[in-house]
Scaffold this motif. Structure first.
Motif, mmCIF file in Angstrom:
data_model
loop_
_atom_site.group_PDB
_atom_site.id
_atom_site.type_symbol
_atom_site.label_atom_id
_atom_site.label_comp_id
_atom_site.label_asym_id
_atom_site.label_seq_id
_atom_site.Cartn_x
_atom_site.Cartn_y
_atom_site.Cartn_z
ATOM 1 N N GLN A 113 11.354 18.423 64.268
ATOM 2 C CA GLN A 113 11.271 19.687 63.606
ATOM 3 C C GLN A 113 10.129 19.858 62.729
ATOM 4 O OE1 GLN A 113 13.042 22.326 64.270
ATOM 5 N NE2 GLN A 113 13.119 23.759 62.611
ATOM 6 N N PRO A 114 9.132 20.725 62.516
ATOM 7 C CA PRO A 114 8.066 20.869 61.988
ATOM 8 C C PRO A 114 8.572 21.299 60.252
ATOM 9 C CG PRO A 114 8.293 22.713 63.275
ATOM 10 C CD PRO A 114 9.333 21.954 63.594
ATOM 11 N N PRO A 115 7.641 20.793 59.596
ATOM 12 C CA PRO A 115 8.168 21.136 58.051
ATOM 13 C C PRO A 115 7.960 22.680 57.878
ATOM 14 C CG PRO A 115 5.711 20.163 58.084
ATOM 15 C CD PRO A 115 6.477 20.235 59.713
ATOM 16 N N GLY A 116 8.422 22.786 56.481
ATOM 17 C CA GLY A 116 8.394 24.421 56.106
ATOM 18 C C GLY A 116 9.612 24.990 56.285
ATOM 19 N N HIS A 117 9.709 26.116 55.468
ATOM 20 C CA HIS A 117 11.023 26.925 55.701
ATOM 21 C C HIS A 117 10.585 28.089 56.410
ATOM 22 C CE1 HIS A 117 14.523 29.274 54.384
ATOM 23 N NE2 HIS A 117 13.847 30.169 53.720
ATOM 24 N N VAL A 118 11.347 28.388 57.315
ATOM 25 C CA VAL A 118 11.216 29.797 58.102
ATOM 26 C C VAL A 118 12.596 30.481 57.808
ATOM 27 C CG1 VAL A 118 11.053 31.003 60.248
ATOM 28 C CG2 VAL A 118 9.960 28.890 59.877
ATOM 29 N N PRO A 119 12.726 31.774 57.241
ATOM 30 C CA PRO A 119 14.066 32.625 57.021
ATOM 31 C C PRO A 119 14.745 32.550 58.313
ATOM 32 C CG PRO A 119 11.964 33.768 56.073
ATOM 33 C CD PRO A 119 11.425 32.680 56.995
ATOM 34 N N ALA A 120 16.067 32.485 58.209
ATOM 35 C CA ALA A 120 16.798 32.243 59.650
ATOM 36 C C ALA A 120 17.987 32.967 59.391
ATOM 37 C CB ALA A 120 17.074 30.603 59.704
ATOM 38 N N THR A 121 18.589 33.153 60.569
ATOM 39 C CA THR A 121 19.822 33.989 60.606
ATOM 40 C C THR A 121 21.102 32.905 59.948
ATOM 41 O OG1 THR A 121 19.401 34.861 62.776
ATOM 42 C CG2 THR A 121 21.865 34.566 62.252
ATOM 43 N N PRO A 122 21.699 33.513 58.872
ATOM 44 C CA PRO A 122 22.576 32.884 58.246
ATOM 45 C C PRO A 122 23.917 32.834 58.889
ATOM 46 C CG PRO A 122 22.536 35.065 57.382
ATOM 47 C CD PRO A 122 21.390 34.918 58.255
ATOM 48 N N PRO A 123 24.745 31.670 58.548
ATOM 49 C CA PRO A 123 26.051 31.511 59.073
ATOM 50 C C PRO A 123 26.959 32.820 58.910
ATOM 51 C CG PRO A 123 25.748 29.398 57.889
ATOM 52 C CD PRO A 123 24.538 30.528 57.651
ATOM 53 N N TRP A 124 27.867 33.425 59.801
ATOM 54 C CA TRP A 124 28.537 34.415 59.403
ATOM 55 C C TRP A 124 29.824 34.005 58.744
ATOM 56 C CZ3 TRP A 124 30.904 36.696 64.724
ATOM 57 C CH2 TRP A 124 31.704 35.727 65.423
ATOM 58 N N ASP A 125 30.427 35.285 58.122
ATOM 59 C CA ASP A 125 31.753 35.089 57.468
ATOM 60 C C ASP A 125 32.757 35.214 58.001
ATOM 61 O OD1 ASP A 125 31.484 37.797 57.637
ATOM 62 O OD2 ASP A 125 31.644 38.269 55.456
ATOM 63 N N ALA A 126 32.752 35.259 59.562
ATOM 64 C CA ALA A 126 33.875 35.452 60.182
ATOM 65 C C ALA A 126 35.111 34.312 60.292
ATOM 66 C CB ALA A 126 33.491 35.517 61.851
ATOM 67 N N PRO A 127 36.433 34.659 60.128
ATOM 68 C CA PRO A 127 37.471 33.829 60.097
ATOM 69 C C PRO A 127 37.422 32.896 61.419
ATOM 70 C CG PRO A 127 38.201 35.833 60.551
ATOM 71 C CD PRO A 127 36.818 36.118 60.181
ATOM 72 N N SER A 128 37.827 31.701 61.590
ATOM 73 C CA SER A 128 37.872 31.011 62.801
ATOM 74 C C SER A 128 38.967 31.440 63.638
ATOM 75 C CB SER A 128 38.261 29.464 62.300
ATOM 76 O OG SER A 128 39.575 29.131 61.997
ATOM 77 N N PRO A 129 38.937 30.982 64.962
ATOM 78 C CA PRO A 129 39.900 31.485 65.754
ATOM 79 C C PRO A 129 41.358 31.412 65.240
ATOM 80 C CG PRO A 129 38.112 30.725 67.014
ATOM 81 C CD PRO A 129 37.934 30.310 65.690
ATOM 82 N N GLU A 130 41.620 29.931 64.832
ATOM 83 C CA GLU A 130 43.003 29.542 64.309
ATOM 84 C C GLU A 130 43.334 30.673 63.325
ATOM 85 O OE1 GLU A 130 41.289 27.069 67.083
ATOM 86 O OE2 GLU A 130 40.164 27.620 65.084
ATOM 87 N N GLU A 131 42.396 31.111 62.286
ATOM 88 C CA GLU A 131 42.888 32.070 61.226
ATOM 89 C C GLU A 131 43.161 33.338 61.618
ATOM 90 O OE1 GLU A 131 40.463 31.149 57.369
ATOM 91 O OE2 GLU A 131 39.053 30.598 59.104
ATOM 92 N N LEU A 132 42.953 33.898 63.016
ATOM 93 C CA LEU A 132 43.096 35.289 63.465
ATOM 94 C C LEU A 132 44.439 35.328 64.133
ATOM 95 C CD1 LEU A 132 39.568 36.055 64.721
ATOM 96 C CD2 LEU A 132 40.721 36.990 62.811
ATOM 97 N N PRO A 133 45.113 36.419 64.381
ATOM 98 C CA PRO A 133 46.477 36.511 64.930
ATOM 99 C C PRO A 133 46.053 36.225 66.747
ATOM 100 C CG PRO A 133 46.047 38.458 63.581
ATOM 101 C CD PRO A 133 45.023 37.699 63.398
ATOM 102 N N ALA A 134 47.036 35.697 67.092
ATOM 103 C CA ALA A 134 47.016 35.161 68.594
ATOM 104 C C ALA A 134 46.849 36.338 69.371
ATOM 105 C CB ALA A 134 48.139 34.236 68.979
ATOM 106 N N PRO A 135 45.730 36.577 70.184
ATOM 107 C CA PRO A 135 45.652 37.591 70.986
ATOM 108 C C PRO A 135 46.486 37.474 72.389
ATOM 109 C CG PRO A 135 43.628 36.237 71.210
ATOM 110 C CD PRO A 135 44.786 35.521 70.358
ATOM 111 N N ARG A 136 46.390 38.292 73.343
ATOM 112 C CA ARG A 136 46.955 38.185 74.717
ATOM 113 C C ARG A 136 46.397 37.049 75.457
ATOM 114 N NH1 ARG A 136 46.413 40.070 79.546
ATOM 115 N NH2 ARG A 136 44.829 41.483 78.773
ATOM 116 N N GLU A 137 47.006 36.134 76.150
ATOM 117 C CA GLU A 137 46.488 35.123 76.890
ATOM 118 C C GLU A 137 46.061 35.708 78.098
ATOM 119 O OE1 GLU A 137 45.497 31.990 76.448
ATOM 120 O OE2 GLU A 137 46.405 31.912 74.260
ATOM 121 N N GLY A 138 44.926 35.197 78.647
ATOM 122 C CA GLY A 138 44.551 35.796 79.943
ATOM 123 C C GLY A 138 43.510 34.889 80.581
#
Length: 265
Positions: A113-138
């Motif tokens: 990886q080359p040196p220096g800082h490049v503005p990058a897409t930040p991590p999102w604040d979405a909850p993990s799948p385990e934190e969300l209500p279980a959807p219908r299985e398919g």
């Protein structure tokens, strides 16, 4: 990586052919195969025949230009260029009615990886799948929620960004675990409904998608967040950001054409 394959695989292999299971059908029409599976079969073939140590699948473009009937398909690949730092490979998917899809992938050699800082897409604040209500299985499990992380069960939010986690419930080909690259290819097609669905439902059918990955997913759940949509005269373009549970991994651009469900049945 954890595996979530529990149901019958989408395909069984017989020689160079792949025979679809009933749940491989598209939601657009009963006799039509789901386009995301064609892209995944192409990704599988490209990876099996052209991957090598130190080379990373950076881009996968899948053209979905003909409806594939629910019948056996086969995939052919071709190495277009093989250089020191870049490899370009193509795949063609053949159905009962001829060529139904094609794909092109670019592999780049991993390096320091080359040196220096490049503005990058930040991590999102979405909850993990385990934190969300279980959807219908398919055939695959989808958690849908809005930009405020509120679950969406009936319909889609009219405004704002749409978010989703996807976790596969089936093998692509019977007896084979999903590789991270094939898992990403399966998820990428979902960029189209996330970007193009409106308050009247999904009225655009995917014509192609381009998946760009800075790294492969580390988790079996892959997240997508819609990041843009424009459309006019029945032609739509849009894109999504892809995440795994560790952070952003890339992007998916999609083009689509108007195709009301009533016209497809």
């Amino acid at each position: 990586m954890a595996q979530a394959e529990q149901q019958e695989a989408f395909f069984t292999s017989a020689g160079d052919e792949f025979h679809p299971a009933p749940h491989a059908r598209s939601w657009w029409a009963p006799g039509m195969m789901h386009g995301r599976l064609l892209g995944a079969l192409a990704a599988r073939a490209l990876e099996r025949e052209h991957a090598s140590e130190g080379m990373h699948f950076t881009r996968l473009t899948v053209d979905l230009f003909r409806n594939a009937p629910m019948a056996p398909v086969r995939v052919e690949t071709l190495r277009v260029r093989d250089g020191r730092r870049i490899r370009v490979v193509d795949a063609t998917v053949h159905g009962a009615n001829g060529v139904v899809a094609r794909a092109c992938a670019v592999l780049l050699r991993r390096t320091e990886q080359p040196p220096g800082h490049v503005p990058a897409t930040p991590p999102w604040d979405a909850p993990s799948p385990e934190e969300l209500p279980a959807p219908r299985e398919g055939a695959w499990t989808v958690w849908k929620f809005d930009e405020h992380n509120m679950p969406v069960r009936d319909g889609r939010p009219e405004n704002g960004r749409r978010r989703a986690w996807l976790r596969e419930s089936c093998e692509l080909v019977a007896g084979e675990s999903l590789s991270p690259f094939v898992r990403a290819a399966l998820a990428a097609d979902t960029a189209s409904p996330l970007a193009h669905a409106g308050d009247a439902g999904l009225q655009f059918i995917n014509a192609d998608y381009t998946l760009c990955l800075s790294r492969l997913p580390l988790s079996d759940a892959i997240g997508l967040e819609s990041a843009g949509h424009t459309s006019e005269d029945g032609v739509a373009v849009g894109h999504c950001t892809l995440h795994d549970t560790a952070g952003p991994i890339g992007y998916c651009m999609t083009t689509a054409v108007a195709n009301p469900r009533t016209a497809a049945t």
